[in-house]
Design an enzyme around this catalytic site. Structure first.
Site, short mmCIF file in Angstrom:
data_model
loop_
_atom_site.label_atom_id
_atom_site.label_comp_id
_atom_site.label_asym_id
_atom_site.label_seq_id
_atom_site.Cartn_x
_atom_site.Cartn_y
_atom_site.Cartn_z
CE LYS A 263 -3.56 2.39 2.54
NZ LYS A 263 -4.75 2.35 3.53
CG ASP B 199 -11.46 6.58 6.74
OD1 ASP B 199 -12.69 7.42 6.46
OD2 ASP B 199 -10.76 6.59 5.58
#
Ligand code: ADP
Ligand code: MN
Length: 297
Positions: free
Chosen positions: A125, A231
């Site tokens: 990532k 989130d």
């Protein structure tokens, strides 16, 4: 050729001196937005002509931003050269041997398959925080408020560090969040997860069960790891064919002891509630979860 494959090629093709000059610019960028030649030469310990030769070469490859409008000529890394440095380090540390095709593209990252040194596929990532997403990154903004110039590369590195810390801290809960493997600069190497984003699943067979599982995990993150995701939403929950859920995308996490813990946790829960209400006409009591987490009486 996508940016990451260009970067992977540079990892193979650049010379030791090139990496050293890139690293020198990285060091210099703590003090300068555009790092002058003398500083770069100082950090890489090459004489100025040699340094200049390398700078011209790297600039020609499109790996540096040059600025001559400052009363001096200065150099800045761009995302691509930062990718090169991070991938190079992960290769040198024997974490990866190759970068593969893209898995996913979020607003704040690019995710790719990578080949681990044992031959296994992993996920890479690459955090890319830019001006547009920066407003969202409340937590990181606190880190940089005292700095004279903010580098997006630096913020992206903080984001990756934050996510890696989170993954390590949740791992002992065995909730099958991605296994943390390594982090360098703005890249996190982690275990690959099979599964589809909750948002893209046309119709869950057992929405109530999935919802309960999500809430159970949220409670365990809070009570056992003392963490709030911050989130949480249908895009950050992956579901595999056996209906196992995995919560991903952790850079924005906060401590359960944070003074705003209640509002952060509530906001995460509202996202989940809204999604399940709208798509499955299924709901739950937010206060009940807050009570279980002991943030309200
Ligand atoms: P962003 O902050 O950009 O949204 P995410 O962590 O949510 O970053 O990753 C973006 C997408 O990449 C995810 O929605 C998911 O599809 C994929 N992804 C992320 N991490 C993994 C992983 N460990 N294994 C498999 N796919 C992943
Ligand atoms: Mn995401």
């Amino acid at each position: 050729m996508t940016q990451i494959f260009r970067a992977a090629n540079f990892v193979r093709e650049l010379e030791t001196e090139d990496f050293r000059v890139l690293t020198a610019i990285e060091l210099g960028s703590r003090r300068f937005s555009y790092v002058p030649l003398e500083q770069i030469s100082f950090y890489c310990r090459y004489p100025r002509p040699e340094t200049q030769f390398r700078l011209d070469r790297l600039h020609k490859f499109g790996l540096l931003q040059r600025n001559s409008q400052l009363g001096y000529t200065g150099y800045q890394l761009i995302f691509e050269s930062y990718d090169v440095l991070a991938l190079h380090a992960l290769v040198e540390k024997n974490i990866i041997t190759a970068v593969g095709s893209p898995i996913g593209k979020g607003k704040e990252s690019d995710v790719f398959f990578g080949q681990g040194s044992d031959g296994n596929e992993i996920a890479l990532k690459i955090h890319r925080i830019g001006r547009t997403s920066f407003r969202k990154v409340r937590k990181l903004r606190n880190y940089v408020k005292d700095r004279k110039h903010i580098s997006w590369l630096y913020i992206s590195r903080l984001s990756a560090e934050s996510e890696f810390t989170a993954l390590k801290r949740i791992e002992p809960l065995h909730l099958e969040t991605p296994t943390p493997i390594a982090q360098n600069r703005h890249i996190v190497a982690m275990g690959l997860i099979d599964g589809q984003e909750l948002s893209t699943i046309p119709e869950l067979e057992n929405p109530k069960e999935i919802l309960n599982e999500i809430l159970m995990q949220v409670e365990r993150f809070f009570l056992e790891a003392h963490m709030i995701h911050c989130d949480l939403c249908e895009f950050n929950i992956l579901i595999n064919p056996e209906n196992k859920i995995r919560i991903i995308d952790w850079p924005q996490w906060e401590e359960a002891t944070h003074p705003n813990a209640q509002s952060y946790l509530t906001r995460d829960l509202i996202n989940i509630q809204t999604f399940f209400k709208k798509n499955y006409n299924t709901t739950f009591e937010i206060d009940e979860v807050l009570r279980t987490c002991k943030v309200i009486d």
